[in-house]
Each structure stands twice: as C-alpha cells, then as structure tokens.
Design a protein around this motif. Structure first.
Motif, PDB file in Angstrom:
ATOM      1  N   MET A   1       0.864  -1.320   0.169  1.00 19.62           N
ATOM      2  CA  MET A   1       0.176  -0.099   0.047  1.00 19.62           C
ATOM      3  C   MET A   1       0.932   1.357  -0.022  1.00 19.62           C
ATOM      4  SD  MET A   1      -3.144  -0.837   2.684  1.00 19.62           S
ATOM      5  CE  MET A   1      -1.936  -1.089   4.168  1.00 19.62           C
ATOM      6  N   ALA A   2       0.338   2.253  -0.664  1.00 18.41           N
ATOM      7  CA  ALA A   2       0.968   3.657  -0.590  1.00 18.41           C
ATOM      8  C   ALA A   2       0.693   4.530   0.615  1.00 18.41           C
ATOM      9  CB  ALA A   2       0.669   4.226  -1.789  1.00 18.41           C
ATOM     10  N   SER A   3       1.545   4.991   1.299  1.00 16.81           N
ATOM     11  CA  SER A   3       1.410   6.105   2.375  1.00 16.81           C
ATOM     12  C   SER A   3       0.761   7.355   1.884  1.00 16.81           C
ATOM     13  CB  SER A   3       2.659   6.268   3.092  1.00 16.81           C
ATOM     14  OG  SER A   3       3.621   6.915   2.023  1.00 16.81           O
ATOM     15  N   GLU A   4       0.906   7.769   0.630  1.00 15.95           N
ATOM     16  CA  GLU A   4       0.159   8.880   0.196  1.00 15.95           C
ATOM     17  C   GLU A   4      -1.216   8.733   0.177  1.00 15.95           C
ATOM     18  OE1 GLU A   4       2.111  10.161  -3.403  1.00 15.95           O
ATOM     19  OE2 GLU A   4       3.995  10.825  -2.350  1.00 15.95           O
ATOM     20  N   THR A   5      -1.981   9.812   0.261  1.00 19.75           N
ATOM     21  CA  THR A   5      -3.309   9.687   0.261  1.00 19.75           C
ATOM     22  C   THR A   5      -3.735  10.785  -0.977  1.00 19.75           C
ATOM     23  OG1 THR A   5      -3.816  11.635   1.870  1.00 19.75           O
ATOM     24  CG2 THR A   5      -3.872   9.204   2.562  1.00 19.75           C
ATOM     25  N   SER A   6      -5.091  10.620  -1.561  1.00 19.50           N
ATOM     26  CA  SER A   6      -5.580  11.267  -2.637  1.00 19.50           C
ATOM     27  C   SER A   6      -7.011  11.817  -2.301  1.00 19.50           C
ATOM     28  CB  SER A   6      -5.488  10.699  -3.907  1.00 19.50           C
ATOM     29  OG  SER A   6      -6.302   9.513  -3.930  1.00 19.50           O
ATOM     30  N   ALA A   7      -7.566  12.565  -3.157  1.00 20.10           N
ATOM     31  CA  ALA A   7      -8.855  12.845  -3.176  1.00 20.10           C
ATOM     32  C   ALA A   7      -9.942  11.634  -3.028  1.00 20.10           C
ATOM     33  CB  ALA A   7      -9.453  13.801  -4.116  1.00 20.10           C
ATOM     34  N   THR A   8      -9.497  10.451  -3.764  1.00 18.10           N
ATOM     35  CA  THR A   8     -10.333   9.097  -3.675  1.00 18.10           C
ATOM     36  C   THR A   8     -10.162   8.322  -2.431  1.00 18.10           C
ATOM     37  OG1 THR A   8      -8.479   7.822  -4.453  1.00 18.10           O
ATOM     38  CG2 THR A   8     -10.259   9.063  -6.181  1.00 18.10           C
ATOM     39  N   ASP A   9      -9.361   8.970  -1.374  1.00 17.17           N
ATOM     40  CA  ASP A   9      -9.154   8.497  -0.188  1.00 17.17           C
ATOM     41  C   ASP A   9      -9.944   9.245   0.853  1.00 17.17           C
ATOM     42  OD1 ASP A   9      -7.734   6.247  -1.145  1.00 17.17           O
ATOM     43  OD2 ASP A   9      -6.003   7.814  -1.076  1.00 17.17           O
ATOM     44  N   ALA A  10     -10.923  10.240   0.430  1.00 17.35           N
ATOM     45  CA  ALA A  10     -11.470  11.031   1.294  1.00 17.35           C
ATOM     46  C   ALA A  10     -12.513  10.400   2.417  1.00 17.35           C
ATOM     47  CB  ALA A  10     -12.201  12.149   0.597  1.00 17.35           C
ATOM     48  N   GLU A  11     -13.070   9.221   1.813  1.00 23.28           N
ATOM     49  CA  GLU A  11     -13.997   8.729   2.510  1.00 23.28           C
ATOM     50  C   GLU A  11     -13.413   7.665   3.883  1.00 23.28           C
ATOM     51  OE1 GLU A  11     -17.722   5.192   2.469  1.00 23.28           O
ATOM     52  OE2 GLU A  11     -16.727   6.175   0.634  1.00 23.28           O
ATOM     53  N   SER A  12     -12.357   7.225   3.538  1.00 20.49           N
ATOM     54  CA  SER A  12     -11.505   6.382   4.256  1.00 20.49           C
ATOM     55  C   SER A  12     -10.785   7.189   5.398  1.00 20.49           C
ATOM     56  CB  SER A  12     -10.296   5.558   3.725  1.00 20.49           C
ATOM     57  OG  SER A  12     -10.902   4.620   2.773  1.00 20.49           O
ATOM     58  N   HIS A  13     -10.542   8.427   5.006  1.00 19.89           N
ATOM     59  CA  HIS A  13      -9.940   9.412   5.862  1.00 19.89           C
ATOM     60  C   HIS A  13     -10.752   9.809   6.773  1.00 19.89           C
ATOM     61  CE1 HIS A  13      -7.708  12.895   7.758  1.00 19.89           C
ATOM     62  NE2 HIS A  13      -6.511  12.287   7.045  1.00 19.89           N
ATOM     63  N   ALA A  14     -12.036  10.239   6.600  1.00 13.00           N
ATOM     64  CA  ALA A  14     -13.194  10.624   7.289  1.00 13.00           C
ATOM     65  C   ALA A  14     -13.705   9.505   8.337  1.00 13.00           C
ATOM     66  CB  ALA A  14     -14.436  11.026   6.619  1.00 13.00           C
ATOM     67  N   ARG A  15     -13.738   8.277   7.857  1.00 14.72           N
ATOM     68  CA  ARG A  15     -14.183   7.223   8.789  1.00 14.72           C
ATOM     69  C   ARG A  15     -12.894   6.822  10.057  1.00 14.72           C
ATOM     70  NH1 ARG A  15     -17.602   2.809   5.487  1.00 14.72           N
ATOM     71  NH2 ARG A  15     -19.165   4.354   4.735  1.00 14.72           N
ATOM     72  N   ASP A  16     -11.705   6.944   9.291  1.00 19.20           N
ATOM     73  CA  ASP A  16     -10.534   6.296  10.230  1.00 19.20           C
ATOM     74  C   ASP A  16      -9.462   7.083  10.092  1.00 19.20           C
ATOM     75  OD1 ASP A  16      -8.875   5.024  11.554  1.00 19.20           O
ATOM     76  OD2 ASP A  16      -8.534   3.174   9.990  1.00 19.20           O
ATOM     77  N   PRO A  17      -9.486   8.529  10.458  1.00 22.94           N
ATOM     78  CA  PRO A  17      -8.260   9.345  10.430  1.00 22.94           C
ATOM     79  C   PRO A  17      -6.950   9.043  11.096  1.00 22.94           C
ATOM     80  CG  PRO A  17     -10.027  10.232  11.993  1.00 22.94           C
ATOM     81  CD  PRO A  17     -10.581   9.053  11.345  1.00 22.94           C
ATOM     82  N   GLU A  18      -7.115   8.034  12.026  1.00 25.54           N
ATOM     83  CA  GLU A  18      -5.997   7.617  12.660  1.00 25.54           C
ATOM     84  C   GLU A  18      -5.044   6.216  11.991  1.00 25.54           C
ATOM     85  OE1 GLU A  18      -6.582   7.232  16.707  1.00 25.54           O
ATOM     86  OE2 GLU A  18      -7.007   9.387  17.070  1.00 25.54           O
ATOM     87  N   ASN A  19      -5.941   5.906  10.940  1.00 20.22           N
ATOM     88  CA  ASN A  19      -5.445   4.893  10.194  1.00 20.22           C
ATOM     89  C   ASN A  19      -5.299   3.476  11.080  1.00 20.22           C
ATOM     90  OD1 ASN A  19      -4.524   3.623   7.739  1.00 20.22           O
ATOM     91  ND2 ASN A  19      -2.466   3.607   8.587  1.00 20.22           N
ATOM     92  N   ARG A  20      -6.387   3.277  11.869  1.00 16.11           N
ATOM     93  CA  ARG A  20      -6.311   2.189  12.723  1.00 16.11           C
ATOM     94  C   ARG A  20      -6.821   0.803  11.994  1.00 16.11           C
ATOM     95  NH1 ARG A  20      -6.301   3.343  18.150  1.00 16.11           N
ATOM     96  NH2 ARG A  20      -6.813   5.376  18.852  1.00 16.11           N
ATOM     97  N   SER A  21      -7.132   0.826  10.731  1.00 15.78           N
ATOM     98  CA  SER A  21      -7.681  -0.200   9.981  1.00 15.78           C
ATOM     99  C   SER A  21      -6.813  -0.605   9.020  1.00 15.78           C
ATOM    100  CB  SER A  21      -9.108  -0.197   9.275  1.00 15.78           C
ATOM    101  OG  SER A  21      -9.941  -0.025  10.330  1.00 15.78           O
ATOM    102  N   LEU A  22      -5.879   0.438   9.045  1.00 16.67           N
ATOM    103  CA  LEU A  22      -4.463   0.262   7.997  1.00 16.67           C
ATOM    104  C   LEU A  22      -4.888   0.326   6.390  1.00 16.67           C
ATOM    105  CD1 LEU A  22      -2.411  -2.482   9.716  1.00 16.67           C
ATOM    106  CD2 LEU A  22      -2.125   0.106   9.993  1.00 16.67           C
ATOM    107  N   TRP A  23      -5.970   1.466   6.015  1.00 18.26           N
ATOM    108  CA  TRP A  23      -6.236   1.578   4.749  1.00 18.26           C
ATOM    109  C   TRP A  23      -5.346   2.249   3.968  1.00 18.26           C
ATOM    110  CZ3 TRP A  23      -6.531   6.748   3.433  1.00 18.26           C
ATOM    111  CH2 TRP A  23      -6.637   7.613   4.239  1.00 18.26           C
ATOM    112  N   ARG A  24      -4.169   2.756   4.572  1.00 16.43           N
ATOM    113  CA  ARG A  24      -3.037   3.200   3.827  1.00 16.43           C
ATOM    114  C   ARG A  24      -1.777   2.875   4.682  1.00 16.43           C
ATOM    115  NH1 ARG A  24      -0.875   7.604   6.569  1.00 16.43           N
ATOM    116  NH2 ARG A  24      -2.175   8.587   7.992  1.00 16.43           N
TER     117      ARG A  24
END
Length: 207
Positions: A1-24
């Motif tokens: 996975m990439a560590s960078e985020t983009s506009a398409t990751d906005a929903e993931s960031h809103a749901r899990d801003p601390e990255n507890r589910s390791l979406w990035r």
C-alpha cells in the motif's frame, strides 16, 4: 500500500483518520541510529566495521574514537569515517548528561528506565538539528565531494546520484528541474543542494 493519500481516499480518511484499520501504509520515522547511519552512508563516510569501543559524538568529533585519547588531546574535526550510531556513547551520570543531544533529540533512551519500545516523535528540535547541526553540514560537504568525484561537471548526473544515495530513488521530472534551478549550473552549489536533500522529510521517514 502507498502512504500517500488522494481525493479518492476522502471517505476512508473521514471514517478512520488515525489509520487504525490500515487503509494506507503508516509513515514511520527512522530511529536515531538509522538517521545517523543514513546521513554518513550517503556522504560515503560510514565505518561499517563491527565491534569495538563506543565513541562520543560530541566530545570526539563523531569519528572513529577508540576511547584511549585524553580529553585535551587534539583530534581531527572532520574524521574520514564515522562509526555506526549503535556504537555511540549513551547512558546517565549524576554529574553530566552522558547521552548525546542527537540521540535524545531523536528519542533514544538513556538507560535510566527499561524501554521495551521507543517513542517515535516528530518535533521541532529534530528539524532544527538537521538544519543547524555542523554534523549535517560536514555530511553535505562530503556528499558534494562524492558527487563531484562520480559525476564531474555533469550536474544532471549528480542530481540523479544524489537522489539515489540520499533517498534511495531517482528524482522525478519536477524534482530534477527544481534541483537544476537550485544549482544554477554551478558545481560549487552541490553542498548546499545536498543539505536540502538531508532536510527533506523523506530522508528520515520510511514511507
């Protein structure tokens, strides 16, 4: 996975801003010893010899001190090689601070208490160390000399090598263009550009 985020990751960031589910991929700062080793490895001055006594990075010029030199004895200010950070003197004394400022700045423990896991912080003193430390200036000068020896007056090749040696990747087109603008077709500006590479966030982080 990439560590960078983009506009398409906005929903993931809103749901899990601390990255507890390791979406990035989480970004991790290098430990103190790895920062030290990376700095001097890029400069071509890291001593890879295994074993031997500890060295005092502040009182003995951060070099290959063998522990036998008297405190007042002269020593070269810019030694040819620097020992790995794992061999840097550390500890605690009731009369003075035995752990070097560099290690304490980058969260190394001093041994006063058990430390099963180090804290990884990102603080202003860490940035100030990279910006103002004479050790970083010397490494930048050594890297510039290494680049001139490898690339001569070919600054485009020097930019490519500098990115590979410091950041372990080639420069992108925009980075290459900015680097050439900083250098202004003057090999004498390589040390300043090398200093900029060492001050990038990417240098002390694992993406």
């Amino acid at each position: 996975m990439a560590s960078e985020t983009s506009a398409t990751d906005a929903e993931s960031h809103a749901r899990d801003p601390e990255n507890r589910s390791l979406w990035r991929r989480p970004v991790r700062r290098l430990e103190a010893e790895a920062v030290w080793d990376s700095l001097h490895a890029a400069a071509g001055r890291l001593d890879l010899q295994v074993g031997g006594p500890s060295f005092d990075s502040e009182a003995r010029g951060a070099g290959t001190g063998n522990g036998t030199q008297a405190a007042g004895e002269a020593k070269a200010a810019t030694p040819a090689k620097h020992r790995r950070g794992a061999y840097m003197t550390r500890g605690f004394s009731s009369s003075h601070e035995a752990t070097p400022d560099f290690l304490r700045t980058f969260d190394a423990d001093d041994g006063r208490e058990p430390c099963p896991r180090r804290t990884r912080t990102v603080t202003a003193p860490q940035a100030l160390f990279l910006m103002n430390s004479r050790e970083v200036d010397r490494a930048a000068e050594a890297l510039a000399a290494r680049l001139r020896a490898a690339a001569g007056d070919d600054l485009a090749r020097a930019v490519d090598l500098g990115h590979r040696w410091v950041l372990a990747r080639p420069p992108g087109p925009a980075e290459h263009e900015r680097a050439m603008a900083v250098l202004e077709n003057a090999p004498g500006r390589l040390a300043r550009w090398a200093w900029l590479l060492f001050n990038l966030d990417e240098f002390i982080h694992v993406p």
